[in-house]
Design a protein around this motif. Structure first.
Motif, PDB file in Angstrom:
ATOM      1  N   ALA A  36       0.850  -1.193   0.000  1.00 16.30           N
ATOM      2  CA  ALA A  36       0.000   0.000   0.000  1.00 16.30           C
ATOM      3  C   ALA A  36       0.881   1.236   0.000  1.00 16.30           C
ATOM      4  CB  ALA A  36      -0.916   0.026   1.222  1.00 16.30           C
ATOM      5  N   THR A  38       0.267   5.760   0.097  1.00 15.13           N
ATOM      6  CA  THR A  38      -0.681   6.867   0.126  1.00 15.13           C
ATOM      7  C   THR A  38       0.068   8.186   0.240  1.00 15.13           C
ATOM      8  OG1 THR A  38      -2.697   7.708   1.164  1.00 15.13           O
ATOM      9  CG2 THR A  38      -1.031   6.826   2.634  1.00 15.13           C
ATOM     10  N   GLU A  39      -0.494   9.207  -0.364  1.00 17.73           N
ATOM     11  CA  GLU A  39       0.030  10.561  -0.222  1.00 17.73           C
ATOM     12  C   GLU A  39      -0.688  11.221   0.950  1.00 17.73           C
ATOM     13  OE1 GLU A  39       0.994  12.124  -4.646  1.00 17.73           O
ATOM     14  OE2 GLU A  39      -1.071  12.245  -4.011  1.00 17.73           O
ATOM     15  N   ILE A  40       0.055  11.988   1.711  1.00 15.79           N
ATOM     16  CA  ILE A  40      -0.536  12.731   2.824  1.00 15.79           C
ATOM     17  C   ILE A  40      -0.089  14.176   2.698  1.00 15.79           C
ATOM     18  CG2 ILE A  40      -0.646  12.993   5.321  1.00 15.79           C
ATOM     19  CD1 ILE A  40      -0.047   9.986   5.513  1.00 15.79           C
TER      20      ILE A  40
END
Length: 78
Positions: A36, A38-40
């Motif tokens: 996985a 994800t951009e934050i």
């Protein structure tokens, strides 16, 4: 940059905002493979204090969030 991400992670990871400084990329891997990512947005929480790029084993991945005087939420190693 995509080349630096690939070098560190060992494979390409989709990171549309890689050219800016407004986002962090959080990647989860198991057995050397990305499971996985994800951009934050840094306005939500800033990972810069971790001195990235960095990696943390699952049993050592403990972090704290603190709000700085500037109002930004920052992640630090717990």
């Amino acid at each position: 940059a995509p080349a630096q991400i690939k070098q560190f992670v060992g494979q390409s990871v989709n990171f549309p905002h890689s050219e800016g400084e407004g986002y962090c990329l959080l990647v989860f891997a198991k057995g050397g493979k990305v499971v996985a990512a994800t951009e934050i947005a840094r306005r939500i929480v800033d990972f810069a204090a971790l001195r990235l790029p960095a990696s943390f084993d699952r049993d050592k991945a403990r972090f704290e969030v603190e709000r700085g005087a500037d109002g930004w939420r920052k992640i630090k190693k717990g």
